[in-house]
Write a protein that holds these residues in place. Structure first.
Motif, PDB file in Angstrom:
ATOM      1  N   ILE A 118       0.767  -1.032  -0.065  1.00 55.31           N
ATOM      2  CA  ILE A 118      -0.126  -0.027  -0.167  1.00 55.31           C
ATOM      3  C   ILE A 118       0.978   1.122  -0.044  1.00 55.31           C
ATOM      4  CG2 ILE A 118      -0.323   0.152   2.509  1.00 55.31           C
ATOM      5  CD1 ILE A 118      -3.227   0.766   2.047  1.00 55.31           C
ATOM      6  N   THR A 119       2.035   1.086   0.654  1.00 58.24           N
ATOM      7  CA  THR A 119       2.856   2.192   0.356  1.00 58.24           C
ATOM      8  C   THR A 119       3.669   2.513  -0.940  1.00 58.24           C
ATOM      9  OG1 THR A 119       3.665   1.811   2.756  1.00 58.24           O
ATOM     10  CG2 THR A 119       5.033   3.360   1.399  1.00 58.24           C
ATOM     11  N   TRP A 120       3.935   1.517  -1.523  1.00 64.43           N
ATOM     12  CA  TRP A 120       4.161   1.454  -2.788  1.00 64.43           C
ATOM     13  C   TRP A 120       3.176   2.280  -3.715  1.00 64.43           C
ATOM     14  CZ3 TRP A 120       2.866  -1.801  -7.280  1.00 64.43           C
ATOM     15  CH2 TRP A 120       3.397  -1.480  -8.398  1.00 64.43           C
ATOM     16  N   ILE A 121       2.061   1.715  -3.497  1.00 69.82           N
ATOM     17  CA  ILE A 121       0.761   2.069  -4.412  1.00 69.82           C
ATOM     18  C   ILE A 121       0.664   3.559  -4.256  1.00 69.82           C
ATOM     19  CG2 ILE A 121      -1.717   2.029  -4.339  1.00 69.82           C
ATOM     20  CD1 ILE A 121      -0.514  -0.171  -6.161  1.00 69.82           C
ATOM     21  N   TYR A 122       0.635   3.983  -2.911  1.00 70.50           N
ATOM     22  CA  TYR A 122       0.155   5.333  -2.728  1.00 70.50           C
ATOM     23  C   TYR A 122       1.369   6.544  -2.663  1.00 70.50           C
ATOM     24  CZ  TYR A 122      -4.670   4.176  -2.194  1.00 70.50           C
ATOM     25  OH  TYR A 122      -5.915   3.466  -2.283  1.00 70.50           O
ATOM     26  N   GLU A 123       2.381   6.123  -2.292  1.00 70.21           N
ATOM     27  CA  GLU A 123       3.658   6.934  -2.335  1.00 70.21           C
ATOM     28  C   GLU A 123       4.660   6.835  -3.180  1.00 70.21           C
ATOM     29  OE1 GLU A 123       3.470   9.244  -0.020  1.00 70.21           O
ATOM     30  OE2 GLU A 123       1.524   8.745   0.714  1.00 70.21           O
ATOM     31  N   ASP A 124       4.863   5.615  -3.860  1.00 71.76           N
ATOM     32  CA  ASP A 124       6.012   5.377  -4.631  1.00 71.76           C
ATOM     33  C   ASP A 124       5.852   4.914  -6.244  1.00 71.76           C
ATOM     34  OD1 ASP A 124       8.972   5.562  -2.970  1.00 71.76           O
ATOM     35  OD2 ASP A 124       7.133   5.271  -1.662  1.00 71.76           O
ATOM     36  N   GLY A 125       4.455   5.316  -6.707  1.00 72.70           N
ATOM     37  CA  GLY A 125       4.217   5.160  -7.893  1.00 72.70           C
ATOM     38  C   GLY A 125       3.525   4.235  -8.520  1.00 72.70           C
ATOM     39  N   GLY A 126       3.073   3.214  -7.791  1.00 76.15           N
ATOM     40  CA  GLY A 126       2.152   2.226  -8.258  1.00 76.15           C
ATOM     41  C   GLY A 126       0.781   2.564  -8.562  1.00 76.15           C
ATOM     42  N   LYS A 127       0.099   3.415  -7.834  1.00 82.55           N
ATOM     43  CA  LYS A 127      -1.173   3.867  -8.531  1.00 82.55           C
ATOM     44  C   LYS A 127      -1.006   4.423  -9.702  1.00 82.55           C
ATOM     45  CE  LYS A 127      -3.206   7.517  -6.678  1.00 82.55           C
ATOM     46  NZ  LYS A 127      -4.147   8.474  -5.662  1.00 82.55           N
ATOM     47  N   GLU A 128      -0.058   5.249  -9.976  1.00 82.40           N
ATOM     48  CA  GLU A 128       0.181   6.195 -11.214  1.00 82.40           C
ATOM     49  C   GLU A 128       0.432   5.026 -12.461  1.00 82.40           C
ATOM     50  OE1 GLU A 128       0.642   8.931  -7.924  1.00 82.40           O
ATOM     51  OE2 GLU A 128       1.508   6.854  -8.332  1.00 82.40           O
ATOM     52  N   ALA A 129       1.127   3.967 -12.015  1.00 82.60           N
ATOM     53  CA  ALA A 129       1.331   2.905 -13.044  1.00 82.60           C
ATOM     54  C   ALA A 129       0.180   2.132 -13.346  1.00 82.60           C
ATOM     55  CB  ALA A 129       2.296   1.993 -12.484  1.00 82.60           C
ATOM     56  N   LEU A 130      -0.647   1.875 -12.449  1.00 86.57           N
ATOM     57  CA  LEU A 130      -1.925   1.222 -12.786  1.00 86.57           C
ATOM     58  C   LEU A 130      -2.878   1.974 -13.462  1.00 86.57           C
ATOM     59  CD1 LEU A 130      -4.006  -1.132 -12.363  1.00 86.57           C
ATOM     60  CD2 LEU A 130      -4.778  -0.254 -10.133  1.00 86.57           C
ATOM     61  N   TYR A 131      -3.037   3.225 -13.260  1.00 85.58           N
ATOM     62  CA  TYR A 131      -3.767   4.176 -13.680  1.00 85.58           C
ATOM     63  C   TYR A 131      -3.544   4.441 -15.223  1.00 85.58           C
ATOM     64  CZ  TYR A 131      -6.403   5.053  -9.390  1.00 85.58           C
ATOM     65  OH  TYR A 131      -7.001   4.821  -8.218  1.00 85.58           O
ATOM     66  N   ALA A 132      -2.100   4.446 -15.475  1.00 82.93           N
ATOM     67  CA  ALA A 132      -1.786   4.643 -16.865  1.00 82.93           C
ATOM     68  C   ALA A 132      -1.936   3.460 -17.458  1.00 82.93           C
ATOM     69  CB  ALA A 132      -0.062   4.750 -16.794  1.00 82.93           C
ATOM     70  N   LEU A 133      -1.692   2.303 -17.090  1.00 83.46           N
ATOM     71  CA  LEU A 133      -2.199   0.929 -17.870  1.00 83.46           C
ATOM     72  C   LEU A 133      -3.649   0.968 -18.204  1.00 83.46           C
ATOM     73  CD1 LEU A 133      -1.566  -1.987 -18.659  1.00 83.46           C
ATOM     74  CD2 LEU A 133      -2.070  -2.770 -16.365  1.00 83.46           C
ATOM     75  N   ARG A 134      -4.441   1.232 -17.300  1.00 82.04           N
ATOM     76  CA  ARG A 134      -6.033   1.325 -17.592  1.00 82.04           C
ATOM     77  C   ARG A 134      -6.284   2.235 -18.484  1.00 82.04           C
ATOM     78  NH1 ARG A 134      -5.419  -3.055 -16.114  1.00 82.04           N
ATOM     79  NH2 ARG A 134      -6.097  -3.887 -14.248  1.00 82.04           N
ATOM     80  N   ALA A 135      -5.554   3.515 -18.415  1.00 80.53           N
ATOM     81  CA  ALA A 135      -5.873   4.433 -19.608  1.00 80.53           C
ATOM     82  C   ALA A 135      -5.221   4.072 -20.833  1.00 80.53           C
ATOM     83  CB  ALA A 135      -5.106   5.661 -19.318  1.00 80.53           C
ATOM     84  N   GLU A 136      -4.403   3.064 -21.274  1.00 84.56           N
ATOM     85  CA  GLU A 136      -4.172   2.598 -22.453  1.00 84.56           C
ATOM     86  C   GLU A 136      -5.310   1.676 -22.965  1.00 84.56           C
ATOM     87  OE1 GLU A 136      -0.422   0.601 -21.932  1.00 84.56           O
ATOM     88  OE2 GLU A 136       0.725   2.615 -21.693  1.00 84.56           O
ATOM     89  N   GLU A 137      -5.966   1.175 -22.189  1.00 88.66           N
ATOM     90  CA  GLU A 137      -7.216   0.160 -22.176  1.00 88.66           C
ATOM     91  C   GLU A 137      -8.666   0.734 -22.596  1.00 88.66           C
ATOM     92  OE1 GLU A 137      -4.936  -3.438 -19.561  1.00 88.66           O
ATOM     93  OE2 GLU A 137      -6.940  -2.293 -18.886  1.00 88.66           O
ATOM     94  N   GLY A 138      -8.345   2.254 -22.128  1.00 90.53           N
ATOM     95  CA  GLY A 138      -9.597   3.144 -22.579  1.00 90.53           C
ATOM     96  C   GLY A 138     -10.316   3.117 -21.172  1.00 90.53           C
ATOM     97  N   PHE A 139      -9.810   2.705 -20.056  1.00 91.02           N
ATOM     98  CA  PHE A 139     -10.427   2.823 -18.884  1.00 91.02           C
ATOM     99  C   PHE A 139      -9.964   4.008 -17.889  1.00 91.02           C
ATOM    100  CE2 PHE A 139     -10.983  -2.011 -19.010  1.00 91.02           C
ATOM    101  CZ  PHE A 139     -12.217  -1.984 -19.606  1.00 91.02           C
ATOM    102  N   LYS A 140     -10.871   4.348 -17.033  1.00 88.82           N
ATOM    103  CA  LYS A 140     -10.334   5.094 -15.887  1.00 88.82           C
ATOM    104  C   LYS A 140     -10.402   4.148 -14.732  1.00 88.82           C
ATOM    105  CE  LYS A 140      -9.968   8.362 -12.558  1.00 88.82           C
ATOM    106  NZ  LYS A 140      -8.575   8.841 -12.239  1.00 88.82           N
ATOM    107  N   SER A 141      -9.366   4.036 -13.882  1.00 91.90           N
ATOM    108  CA  SER A 141      -9.415   3.096 -12.698  1.00 91.90           C
ATOM    109  C   SER A 141      -9.271   4.037 -11.374  1.00 91.90           C
ATOM    110  CB  SER A 141      -8.020   2.272 -12.776  1.00 91.90           C
ATOM    111  OG  SER A 141      -7.879   1.632 -11.599  1.00 91.90           O
ATOM    112  N   LEU A 142     -10.224   3.315 -10.429  1.00 94.24           N
ATOM    113  CA  LEU A 142     -10.135   3.849  -9.135  1.00 94.24           C
ATOM    114  C   LEU A 142      -9.906   2.886  -8.193  1.00 94.24           C
ATOM    115  CD1 LEU A 142     -13.448   6.046  -9.462  1.00 94.24           C
ATOM    116  CD2 LEU A 142     -10.962   7.221  -8.972  1.00 94.24           C
ATOM    117  N   ILE A 143      -8.712   2.789  -7.507  1.00 91.01           N
ATOM    118  CA  ILE A 143      -8.272   1.649  -6.713  1.00 91.01           C
ATOM    119  C   ILE A 143      -9.340   1.851  -5.485  1.00 91.01           C
ATOM    120  CG2 ILE A 143      -6.711   0.753  -4.840  1.00 91.01           C
ATOM    121  CD1 ILE A 143      -4.406   2.028  -6.705  1.00 91.01           C
ATOM    122  N   VAL A 144     -10.217   0.804  -5.355  1.00 89.10           N
ATOM    123  CA  VAL A 144     -11.307   0.665  -4.196  1.00 89.10           C
ATOM    124  C   VAL A 144     -10.899  -0.738  -3.477  1.00 89.10           C
ATOM    125  CG1 VAL A 144     -13.683   0.233  -3.701  1.00 89.10           C
ATOM    126  CG2 VAL A 144     -12.717   2.040  -5.656  1.00 89.10           C
ATOM    127  N   GLY A 145     -10.010  -0.744  -2.443  1.00 82.76           N
ATOM    128  CA  GLY A 145      -9.650  -2.068  -1.936  1.00 82.76           C
ATOM    129  C   GLY A 145      -8.328  -2.575  -1.903  1.00 82.76           C
TER     130      GLY A 145
END
Length: 353
Positions: A118-145
């Motif tokens: 959770i530290t990597w996700i929110y403080e060290d780029g993990g969330k941004e990497a997931l959201y960029a991946l989903r954007a390439e797929e045409g999605f907007k992602s929101l981590i919910v859990g």
């Protein structure tokens, strides 16, 4: 992070009262991959709906739906992409076979536990990497859990060493299914969450994995099988997300977007803390019951972890050889953070026997 969430929570009602009369009202029907009422449904999706309602002062309504009501349990992402549903709640674990980069976000044997993850996700780029991946797929992602570590198995047979896994029918999914098949000779079976109990009870499989202790307890798996196998080396943590089409997100009023994003962040933090609290109570209940809890030898845990690292490293290399270097680059970043956390986190007190 928590300070930011608190600030948004305090400001949201003030912002809402300052909005013009023509403010946008939105309703999203959001199915998830688990049955209505299950711990994942309540702790993640219903909690998100409540937080969105609170922070947007009722301007955005999330209507949760259980698995199979609007779309099949394992086809939530497809349902959003095809326009059948406006938004959906599911886990990258169900996308690993389509694109193995999802294994990094799904959780894999040998990967980070919830504290580091959770530290990597929110403080060290993990969330941004997931959201960029989903954007390439045409999605907007929101981590919910994001979840705590899972129970490795509720099992009809004891498992204490690698040889015990050979030939066993194992309900699982994602990276662990691949590792079980390729490294230990088990036979993985993927079924929707709502079918797991019956499959285990009728001995259609030898063992199953699903969620953390408190996620499994109300499902009754401990009543269907004698053995409970820990620790959750197969999936040290896990992530769920709400996805919607980018154009659906873009159509929102600009003032709503940060409120919904904050609701997602708040839900994830609250959800993990809730799992921690309930998991220790669930483990106490298991120990006081009729089950036999098998705690794997540390050497076997290392063997399983090493197999997971080997699998994901080779998978990333194979993707790179095929001209797709994104997984290799992301895995390198993930592992660098994991190694740094392992090397420098010994100052933390973890209150563990």
């Amino acid at each position: 992070m928590l300070k930011t969430l608190k600030s948004w929570a305090l400001l949201a009602p003030l912002l809402a009262t300052a909005l013009p009369a023509a403010a946008q009202d939105i309703t999203w029907q959001v199915p998830t991959s688990v049955p209505e009422g299950s711990p994942f449904y309540v702790n993640f999706l219903e909690r998100f709906a409540d937080n969105v309602d609170e922070l947007t002062a009722g301007r955005v309504e999330i209507e949760p739906f259980g698995a199979g009501v609007l779309v099949p349990a394992l086809q939530v992402y497809e349902g959003v992409k095809d326009g059948i549903i406006q938004a959906g709640h599911s886990t990258p674990s169900y996308l690993v076979n389509q694109d193995p980069i999802n294994a990094i976000f799904a959780g894999f044997p040998g990967g980070m536990g919830p504290e580091a993850y959770i530290t990597w996700i929110y403080e060290d780029g993990g969330k941004e990497a997931l959201y960029a991946l989903r954007a390439e797929e045409g999605f907007k992602s929101l981590i919910v859990g994001i979840g705590s570590s899972e129970i490795m198995a509720h099992s009809n047979v004891p498992v204490q060493k690698a040889e015990d896994l050979k030939g066993l029918k194992y309900r699982t999914s994602g990276p662990w299914a691949e590792v079980m098949k390729e490294y230990f000779g088990a036979v993985p079976t993927v079924v929707p969450p709502g079918e797991i109990y019956t499959l285990l009870q009728r001995k259609g499989v030898d063992l199953i994995e699903w969620g953390p202790p408190s996620g499994n307890l109300p499902e009754g798996f401990h009543e269907a099988a004698k053995y409970i196998i820990v620790p959750g080396v197969h999936q040290p943590t896990f992530l769920w997300e709400v996805v919607l089409k980018q154009e659906t997100w873009d159509a929102l009023d600009e003032d709503l977007k940060p409120l919904i994003e904050t609701a997602a962040d708040l839900t994830t933090m609250q959800g993990l803390l809730h799992f921690y609290s309930q998991d220790v109570k669930a483990m106490k209940s298991y120990r006081e019951g009729k089950n036999e809890i098998i705690t794997l030898d540390p050497a076997f845990v290392t063997e399983l972890s090493d197999a997971g690292i080997d699998w994901i490293t080779k998978k990333a290399a194979s993707e790179k050889d095929a001209g797709k270097g994104a997984m290799s680059d992301l895995l390198a970043d993930y592992m660098a953070f994991k190694d740094s956390w392992s090397a420098e986190s010994s100052y933390l007190i973890r209150n563990q026997d």
